[in-house]
Design a protein around this motif. Structure first.
Motif, mmCIF file in Angstrom:
data_model
loop_
_atom_site.group_PDB
_atom_site.id
_atom_site.type_symbol
_atom_site.label_atom_id
_atom_site.label_comp_id
_atom_site.label_asym_id
_atom_site.label_seq_id
_atom_site.Cartn_x
_atom_site.Cartn_y
_atom_site.Cartn_z
ATOM 1 N N HIS A 152 21.925 22.891 15.977
ATOM 2 C CA HIS A 152 22.940 23.788 16.550
ATOM 3 C C HIS A 152 24.358 23.391 16.165
ATOM 4 N N VAL B 33 29.011 20.333 23.637
ATOM 5 C CA VAL B 33 29.382 20.169 25.047
ATOM 6 C C VAL B 33 30.916 19.989 25.091
ATOM 7 N N ASP C 7 26.199 15.582 17.374
ATOM 8 C CA ASP C 7 25.147 16.263 18.134
ATOM 9 C C ASP C 7 25.015 17.698 17.620
ATOM 10 N N GLU D 30 23.069 25.981 21.754
ATOM 11 C CA GLU D 30 21.942 25.183 22.243
ATOM 12 C C GLU D 30 22.316 24.516 23.554
ATOM 13 N N GLU D 31 23.586 24.136 23.671
ATOM 14 C CA GLU D 31 24.020 23.351 24.830
ATOM 15 C C GLU D 31 24.109 24.201 26.101
ATOM 16 N N GLN E 17 20.521 10.358 20.675
ATOM 17 C CA GLN E 17 21.248 10.548 21.940
ATOM 18 C C GLN E 17 20.752 9.600 23.027
ATOM 19 N N HIS F 166 27.083 12.999 23.847
ATOM 20 C CA HIS F 166 27.827 13.858 24.777
ATOM 21 C C HIS F 166 29.099 13.107 25.184
HETATM 22 MN MN MN Z 1 23.805 18.046 23.178
#
Ligand code: MN
Ligand code: GLV
Ligand code: MN
Length: 430
Positions: free
Chosen positions: A94, A98, A105, A137-138, A204, A392
């Motif tokens: 994606h 965030v 990410d 996606e988030e 992550q 994040h």
């Molecule tokens: Mn994420």
């Protein structure tokens, strides 16, 4: 175009060059933000449009045809040597983030697809490759994750389209406005020839680092649930209302939050997070009358996840009953745990082994687009070590040598996938 299979030494050299380029690109794309001073890029936002503009020439230079579909998924296709009816491998992740995000990410996985096509050096395979940069996606803008990948595999339902962002715009209105600016964008759909899905992502988390491994193979992704809660107390004067007479919505929410932490800590593998909270009316000298907050709960097992949500919401009801106030709670998103495809997992493992690296199998606590796609296509995910497990967060990072290992493994995967198609035929769909 040549069909000569490259050797591993050549692949390793290509991967080393590709890793530097990929990291530079992540850095450049991290400047495309909707908020000055931090990285924030949301569904169909101006920064997302900028990212598409930055990426398009990269894909075109790699010999790919690039466009965006009606939900803002960036889609780039590298043709097969065997014509349009050939099977297709999707490589995706994606492009949204965030709030106050790191630079890797999601984006890293999309750029991995591009790096692998570039690494082919013009060589074509007996299947086409589609690299997709999913638009959401988030769930940062609408609180609802996976809009891009969901739209790829099925129609977005009416209830989902009614969700609003912070400014009151519905998903449906946002899509209408996007369509007006991009009238030629096609409806999102999975190509009938799509045979399999591969996603690269930073881990992550700290597991690969703790094991001293560059790469991991995802076996399954944890079940997740998201809820909205609203605590309704009674606003009042902070100076004149005795403590005993208050109906403070924020004090109730605070008590509940400490219970959320305790409930999650008591169950092995359970994680629960209250990530958003707002108090109304929001005056320093006003007792909070209404508190709205979010809840995110995850566990590798569906039953444990839903049992935890039930316990946590019951706890909220018990707390408000004791305090003489009320609470409304809605579980608006559930995503059952997903197990990825054993054959795809096996060829991902073989590919990593060919690079000389060792990998481990793991469960992802994070949600990924693979969760949505794996219900429709045999899917694999390869994780890259994430120093400090920091994600994040703007300090999120990845090692260049690990990116090189991932590109090297990915190039091996492309040839392993060709062998798989030769052995099994093109219909690998689950
Ligand atoms: Mn994420
Ligand atoms: C996405 O990163 C999620 O796991 O929520
Ligand atoms: Mn992600």
């Amino acid at each position: 175009m040549s069909t000569v299979v490259t050797t591993d030494t050549v692949r390793a050299a290509i991967a080393r060059d590709g890793a530097g380029t990929l990291l530079a690109r992540c850095g450049a794309l991290a400047k495309c933000t909707d908020k000055s001073g931090e990285l924030l890029r949301t569904f169909l936002s101006p920064a997302m449009e900028q990212v598409h503009q930055r990426m398009r020439p990269w894909f075109e230079a790699a010999g790919m045809t690039v466009g965006a579909d009606r939900v803002g998924n960036l889609r780039a296709i590298y043709p097969s040597i065997s014509g349009d009816d050939s099977p297709r491998l999707l490589i995706a992740s994606h492009l949204d983030t965030v709030p106050n995000a790191g630079a890797y990410d999601g984006v890293l996985g999309v750029l991995m697809g591009l790096a692998l096509v570039e690494g082919l050096g013009g060589r074509q395979l007996p299947y086409s490759i589609e690299v997709i940069g999913f638009s959401d996606e988030e769930g940062t803008r609408f609180g609802l994750p996976f809009i891009g990948s969901r739209a790829l595999v099925s129609r977005l339902d009416e209830a989902l389209l009614k969700n609003k962002d912070a400014s009151g715009t519905t998903i449906s209105e946002a899509l209408r406005d996007y369509g007006a600016v991009h009238p030629d964008s096609p409806e999102p759909s999975l190509a009938p020839s799509a045979s399999a899905y591969l996603e690269f992502h930073i881990e992550q988390g700290p597991v690969l680092e703790s094991k001293g491994l560059a790469l991991g193979i995802v076996e399954s992704l944890a079940s997740q649930s998201r809820c909205h809660l609203a605590f309704y107390g009674f606003a009042g004067h902070a100076g004149t209302t005795p403590m005993i007479l208050r109906r403070d919505a924020l004090a109730a929410a605070a008590e509940w939050m400490t219970r959320v932490e305790m409930i999650a800590s008591d169950v092995e593998g359970l994680v629960a997070t209250v990530g958003q909270i707002s108090a109304e009316p929001g005056g320093v000298n006003v007792i909070p009358g209404v508190v709205r907050c979010s809840l995110d709960v995850r566990h590798a097992e569906d039953a444990a996840c839903s049992a935890a949500v039930k316990a946590i919401l019951n706890e909220a009801r018990a707390i408000v009953a004791r305090r003489g106030i009320t609470v409304e709670a809605e579980e608006y998103h559930t995503q059952p745990a997903v197990h990825l495809d054993p054959t795809m997992i096996a060829i991902a493992e073989t590919s990593v082994r060919q690079t000389g690296y060792t990998s481990m199998r793991m469960t992802s606590g994070a949600g990924h687009d693979a969760m949505v796609i794996a219900r429709h296509l045999p899917s694999a995910m390869i994780f890259l070590r994430n120093p400090g497990g920091i994600s994040h967060h703007p300090d999120e990072s990845v090692l260049e040598t690990d990116v090189a290992a991932a590109i090297h493994a990915g190039l091996c995967f492309l040839d392993e996938f060709a062998l798989l198609l030769r052995k099994k035929g093109s219909d690998l769909r689950v």
